[in-house]
Motif scaffolding. Structure first.
Motif, PDB file in Angstrom:
ATOM      1  N   THR A 273      -1.494   8.164   1.241  1.00 56.73           N
ATOM      2  CA  THR A 273      -1.616   7.171   0.178  1.00 56.73           C
ATOM      3  C   THR A 273      -1.047   5.844   0.667  1.00 56.73           C
ATOM      4  OG1 THR A 273      -1.466   8.810  -1.585  1.00 56.73           O
ATOM      5  CG2 THR A 273      -0.921   6.536  -2.159  1.00 56.73           C
ATOM      6  N   PHE A 274      -1.855   4.786   0.589  1.00 59.38           N
ATOM      7  CA  PHE A 274      -1.436   3.432   0.934  1.00 59.38           C
ATOM      8  C   PHE A 274      -1.496   2.611  -0.354  1.00 59.38           C
ATOM      9  CE2 PHE A 274      -3.264   5.425   4.619  1.00 59.38           C
ATOM     10  CZ  PHE A 274      -2.401   5.082   5.657  1.00 59.38           C
ATOM     11  N   GLU A 275      -0.335   2.245  -0.864  1.00 61.31           N
ATOM     12  CA  GLU A 275      -0.289   1.611  -2.185  1.00 61.31           C
ATOM     13  C   GLU A 275       0.647   0.415  -2.192  1.00 61.31           C
ATOM     14  OE1 GLU A 275       0.303   2.922  -6.873  1.00 61.31           O
ATOM     15  OE2 GLU A 275       0.447   4.409  -5.279  1.00 61.31           O
ATOM     16  N   GLU A 276       0.123  -0.716  -2.671  1.00 62.26           N
ATOM     17  CA  GLU A 276       0.911  -1.934  -2.869  1.00 62.26           C
ATOM     18  C   GLU A 276       1.585  -2.402  -1.581  1.00 62.26           C
ATOM     19  OE1 GLU A 276       3.290  -2.122  -6.482  1.00 62.26           O
ATOM     20  OE2 GLU A 276       2.238  -0.375  -7.245  1.00 62.26           O
ATOM     21  N   ASN A 277       0.823  -2.417  -0.491  1.00 58.06           N
ATOM     22  CA  ASN A 277       1.277  -3.006   0.770  1.00 58.06           C
ATOM     23  C   ASN A 277       0.532  -4.320   1.015  1.00 58.06           C
ATOM     24  OD1 ASN A 277       2.811  -0.516   1.863  1.00 58.06           O
ATOM     25  ND2 ASN A 277       0.777   0.304   1.407  1.00 58.06           N
ATOM     26  N   SER A 278       1.141  -5.220   1.788  1.00 61.25           N
ATOM     27  CA  SER A 278       0.402  -6.416   2.171  1.00 61.25           C
ATOM     28  C   SER A 278      -0.883  -6.025   2.880  1.00 61.25           C
ATOM     29  CB  SER A 278       1.262  -7.300   3.089  1.00 61.25           C
ATOM     30  OG  SER A 278       2.355  -7.811   2.389  1.00 61.25           O
ATOM     31  N   THR A 279      -0.766  -5.098   3.843  1.00 60.15           N
ATOM     32  CA  THR A 279      -1.921  -4.495   4.495  1.00 60.15           C
ATOM     33  C   THR A 279      -1.695  -3.002   4.555  1.00 60.15           C
ATOM     34  OG1 THR A 279      -2.274  -6.472   5.851  1.00 60.15           O
ATOM     35  CG2 THR A 279      -3.297  -4.430   6.615  1.00 60.15           C
ATOM     36  N   GLY A 280      -2.677  -2.225   4.125  1.00 58.12           N
ATOM     37  CA  GLY A 280      -2.521  -0.768   4.179  1.00 58.12           C
ATOM     38  C   GLY A 280      -2.412  -0.282   5.606  1.00 58.12           C
ATOM     39  N   ILE A 281      -3.489  -0.488   6.407  1.00 59.38           N
ATOM     40  CA  ILE A 281      -3.484  -0.128   7.828  1.00 59.38           C
ATOM     41  C   ILE A 281      -3.917  -1.337   8.641  1.00 59.38           C
ATOM     42  CG2 ILE A 281      -4.372   1.411   9.614  1.00 59.38           C
ATOM     43  CD1 ILE A 281      -4.997   3.483   7.569  1.00 59.38           C
ATOM     44  N   LYS A 295      -6.065   7.429   0.302  1.00 64.73           N
ATOM     45  CA  LYS A 295      -6.180   6.594  -0.893  1.00 64.73           C
ATOM     46  C   LYS A 295      -5.580   5.224  -0.608  1.00 64.73           C
ATOM     47  CE  LYS A 295      -4.197   9.790  -3.464  1.00 64.73           C
ATOM     48  NZ  LYS A 295      -3.626  10.509  -4.627  1.00 64.73           N
ATOM     49  N   PHE A 296      -6.362   4.180  -0.827  1.00 64.78           N
ATOM     50  CA  PHE A 296      -5.930   2.796  -0.656  1.00 64.78           C
ATOM     51  C   PHE A 296      -5.943   2.132  -2.027  1.00 64.78           C
ATOM     52  CE2 PHE A 296      -7.816   4.160   3.313  1.00 64.78           C
ATOM     53  CZ  PHE A 296      -6.961   3.656   4.290  1.00 64.78           C
ATOM     54  N   ASN A 297      -4.777   1.921  -2.598  1.00 65.49           N
ATOM     55  CA  ASN A 297      -4.691   1.410  -3.965  1.00 65.49           C
ATOM     56  C   ASN A 297      -3.870   0.129  -4.023  1.00 65.49           C
ATOM     57  OD1 ASN A 297      -5.946   3.837  -4.754  1.00 65.49           O
ATOM     58  ND2 ASN A 297      -3.976   4.850  -5.057  1.00 65.49           N
ATOM     59  N   ASN A 298      -4.451  -0.931  -4.578  1.00 67.30           N
ATOM     60  CA  ASN A 298      -3.707  -2.147  -4.923  1.00 67.30           C
ATOM     61  C   ASN A 298      -2.984  -2.774  -3.731  1.00 67.30           C
ATOM     62  OD1 ASN A 298      -4.187  -2.030  -7.882  1.00 67.30           O
ATOM     63  ND2 ASN A 298      -2.984  -0.146  -7.711  1.00 67.30           N
ATOM     64  N   ASN A 299      -3.628  -2.739  -2.565  1.00 61.09           N
ATOM     65  CA  ASN A 299      -3.093  -3.439  -1.398  1.00 61.09           C
ATOM     66  C   ASN A 299      -3.693  -4.839  -1.306  1.00 61.09           C
ATOM     67  OD1 ASN A 299      -1.700  -1.035   0.102  1.00 61.09           O
ATOM     68  ND2 ASN A 299      -3.731  -0.265  -0.425  1.00 61.09           N
ATOM     69  N   GLY A 300      -3.064  -5.712  -0.497  1.00 57.68           N
ATOM     70  CA  GLY A 300      -3.704  -6.979  -0.190  1.00 57.68           C
ATOM     71  C   GLY A 300      -4.979  -6.705   0.595  1.00 57.68           C
ATOM     72  N   TRP A 301      -4.841  -6.197   1.811  1.00 61.34           N
ATOM     73  CA  TRP A 301      -5.951  -5.655   2.580  1.00 61.34           C
ATOM     74  C   TRP A 301      -5.765  -4.152   2.664  1.00 61.34           C
ATOM     75  CZ3 TRP A 301      -4.327 -10.575   3.795  1.00 61.34           C
ATOM     76  CH2 TRP A 301      -5.316 -11.537   4.024  1.00 61.34           C
ATOM     77  N   ALA A 302      -6.800  -3.392   2.428  1.00 59.88           N
ATOM     78  CA  ALA A 302      -6.706  -1.946   2.642  1.00 59.88           C
ATOM     79  C   ALA A 302      -6.645  -1.661   4.135  1.00 59.88           C
ATOM     80  CB  ALA A 302      -7.885  -1.232   2.004  1.00 59.88           C
ATOM     81  N   MET A 303      -7.604  -2.197   4.898  1.00 62.62           N
ATOM     82  CA  MET A 303      -7.640  -2.027   6.344  1.00 62.62           C
ATOM     83  C   MET A 303      -7.977  -3.362   7.001  1.00 62.62           C
ATOM     84  SD  MET A 303      -9.773   1.588   6.675  1.00 62.62           S
ATOM     85  CE  MET A 303      -9.302   1.885   8.381  1.00 62.62           C
ATOM     86  N   LYS A 304      -7.237  -3.689   8.072  1.00 64.80           N
ATOM     87  CA  LYS A 304      -7.544  -4.868   8.880  1.00 64.80           C
ATOM     88  C   LYS A 304      -7.778  -4.411  10.317  1.00 64.80           C
ATOM     89  CE  LYS A 304      -5.575  -8.893   8.248  1.00 64.80           C
ATOM     90  NZ  LYS A 304      -4.555  -9.986   8.116  1.00 64.80           N
ATOM     91  N   SER A 320      -9.486   1.461  -3.874  1.00 66.46           N
ATOM     92  CA  SER A 320      -9.421   1.101  -5.293  1.00 66.46           C
ATOM     93  C   SER A 320      -8.567  -0.141  -5.522  1.00 66.46           C
ATOM     94  CB  SER A 320      -8.836   2.268  -6.109  1.00 66.46           C
ATOM     95  OG  SER A 320      -9.593   3.441  -5.924  1.00 66.46           O
ATOM     96  N   ASN A 321      -9.182  -1.170  -6.069  1.00 66.89           N
ATOM     97  CA  ASN A 321      -8.466  -2.349  -6.577  1.00 66.89           C
ATOM     98  C   ASN A 321      -7.636  -3.060  -5.507  1.00 66.89           C
ATOM     99  OD1 ASN A 321      -9.375  -1.759  -9.295  1.00 66.89           O
ATOM    100  ND2 ASN A 321      -7.830  -0.130  -9.327  1.00 66.89           N
ATOM    101  N   ASN A 322      -8.141  -3.078  -4.287  1.00 65.48           N
ATOM    102  CA  ASN A 322      -7.516  -3.888  -3.243  1.00 65.48           C
ATOM    103  C   ASN A 322      -8.086  -5.307  -3.307  1.00 65.48           C
ATOM    104  OD1 ASN A 322      -6.151  -1.544  -1.768  1.00 65.48           O
ATOM    105  ND2 ASN A 322      -8.295  -0.904  -1.746  1.00 65.48           N
ATOM    106  N   SER A 323      -7.278  -6.299  -2.933  1.00 68.55           N
ATOM    107  CA  SER A 323      -7.831  -7.656  -2.884  1.00 68.55           C
ATOM    108  C   SER A 323      -8.975  -7.721  -1.884  1.00 68.55           C
ATOM    109  CB  SER A 323      -6.723  -8.643  -2.492  1.00 68.55           C
ATOM    110  OG  SER A 323      -5.714  -8.671  -3.478  1.00 68.55           O
ATOM    111  N   PHE A 324      -8.792  -7.083  -0.728  1.00 62.45           N
ATOM    112  CA  PHE A 324      -9.847  -6.963   0.272  1.00 62.45           C
ATOM    113  C   PHE A 324      -9.826  -5.525   0.791  1.00 62.45           C
ATOM    114  CE2 PHE A 324      -8.114 -11.297   0.659  1.00 62.45           C
ATOM    115  CZ  PHE A 324      -9.217 -12.021   0.229  1.00 62.45           C
ATOM    116  N   ASP A 325     -10.971  -4.889   0.812  1.00 67.16           N
ATOM    117  CA  ASP A 325     -11.023  -3.529   1.330  1.00 67.16           C
ATOM    118  C   ASP A 325     -10.963  -3.494   2.851  1.00 67.16           C
ATOM    119  OD1 ASP A 325     -11.200  -2.225  -1.153  1.00 67.16           O
ATOM    120  OD2 ASP A 325     -13.351  -2.626  -1.267  1.00 67.16           O
TER     121      ASP A 325
END
Length: 414
Positions: A273-281, A295-304, A320-325
């Motif tokens: 679970t990656f949640e509420e991080n500036s960048t998930g991965i 699960k990528f929830n409410n991150n700035g970027w889910a993956m960069k 789900s609900n990331n600023s950028f997936d």
């Protein structure tokens, strides 16, 4: 055959003799043995030292034989900032259990630690409370150890005057489980540490990484929580890593992320679970990585993806609900995106198979712009952004034409 039986009988008799000869030494303020150092000096290999409740102002406690040192009640070993406290050296089968160890000395050359293990095997460190230390547990050139159920709380102020909570160097087959680690430079640090298992630890509010490892192969990270660190986890120059069921949460900052992958190959990243991080991965140089059921929830970027990412599979994840997936800084795509759920997907499912009939392009043009010009983020919710993102989906210019999910999931995976 008779000779083998005689040999086995001799071995059994030798082991039994050692067990029968082992004794228990009790340490307390009113006992015949009043210090832990004196007890270690008197003890024979295989003996047990019971330390009764009290404060013991001792340091440089060198253990170079098989011993068990177990505290009864509230046992505090205070180093008075004079140096390292327990030093396990060239030993097999040392146990430390039920102790509070505090006030380790500071040094930029000696690597003082509450517990230092060097060139040892089969060590067992359990139910230790570590406070006011430079390094908490420092393990070097050792193997087959257990670090279990410890409470490690540092008071680090900056990277240069602090050490790590659990530090492994040139070691293998070490289990680190059910530890709470906070207030260190890195919660857990690995360098050249192979075939290790890190399970069910909680690392938080460390000033650099919750977990930091490099040049370490064939390791497993299972059901850990990395939250509110300067950055969550950094994985560099390693291969054959399994990261399963972990939580990366609330790792915020201009250069922060839940998980950094740099020069990694042949790894499994599953059910995290990656949640509420500036960048998930954050990805920079990965090959043959499976990203399944995350699960990528409410991150700035889910993956960069910074570049050099080849033959990776991103499948059955929830975005789900990331600023950028996804941010993707390359004109070539050699990775497979398939059967993921994207909360921004607006397609339809006419055949009712649970997957969209129209492919989804996860890279938004605006994410490309923000990556190049961070100040543009203030336009995130504007009509202008919606227009340019739509134009990139219709006719890709800045992203690879084949970077799409051909079977986007219509509803999130449970």
């Amino acid at each position: 055959m008779t000779g083998i039986r005689i040999y086995c009988s001799i071995i059994i008799l030798f082991v039994c003799a050692n067990v029968l000869n082992a004794k228990t030494i009790t340490v307390c303020n009113s006992c015949g043995v009043k210090s832990i150092k004196e007890a270690i000096s008197q003890a024979q290999p295989g003996d047990q030292i019971i330390v009764q409740e009290g404060i013991y102002k001792e340091y440089d406690l060198i253990i170079n034989k098989k011993l068990s040192i177990i505290g009864e009640g509230n046992v505090i070993v205070d180093g008075e900032k004079k140096g390292g406290i327990f030093i396990i050296s060239q030993s097999d089968g040392v146990t430390l259990k039920n102790l509070t160890i505090q006030n380790v000395g500071n040094s930029y050359s000696a690597d003082y630690a509450a517990v230092r293990v060097t060139q040892s095997t089969n060590f067992h460190l359990e139910n230790l409370k570590l406070r006011q230390f430079y390094f908490g547990i420092h393990v070097g050139k050792s193997s087959n150890g257990q670090i279990l159920n410890n409470d490690i709380r540092g008071d680090a102020k900056d990277e240069y005057n602090s050490g790590n909570g659990v530090h492994l160097w040139y070691s293998e087959k070490v289990e680190i489980k059910n530890n709470y680690i906070s207030g260190c430079r890195d919660g857990i640090y690995f360098e050249f540490a192979n075939f290790c298992k890190i399970e069910s630890n909680y690392t938080t509010k460390n000033i650099r990484y919750g977990l930091h490892f490099m040049f370490s192969n064939n390791d497993e990270y299972i059901n850990n929580v990395f939250t509110e660190n300067a950055a969550g986890v950094a994985v560099m120059f390693s291969k054959k890593i399994n990261m399963i069921g972990n939580v990366f949460k609330k790792n915020w900052g201009a250069s922060s992320y839940g998980l950094l992958l740099k020069e990694i190959s042949d790894a499994e990243i599953l059910n995290n679970t990656f949640e509420e991080n500036s960048t998930g991965i954050q990805i920079d140089g990965t090959t043959r990585i499976n990203y399944f059921n995350n699960k990528f929830n409410n991150n700035g970027w889910a993956m960069k993806v910074a570049g050099a990412a080849y033959s990776n599979i991103i499948k059955k994840n929830n975005f789900s609900n990331n600023s950028f997936d996804l941010a993707y800084n390359s004109n070539i795509n050699d990775n497979l995106f398939e059967e993921n759920y994207w909360s921004d997907y607006n397609g339809y499912d006419l055949n009712k198979d649970g997957f969209g009939d129209v492919p989804y392009r996860p890279v938004k043009l605006f994410s490309y712009i923000v990556d190049k010009t961070p100040e543009a983020i203030i336009l995130l919710r504007s009509l202008f952004v919606s227009i340019i993102n739509f134009s990139e989906r219709v006719s890709p210019v800045f992203t690879p034409d084949n970077l799409m999910d051909n079977k986007p999931k219509m509803t999130p995976y449970p």
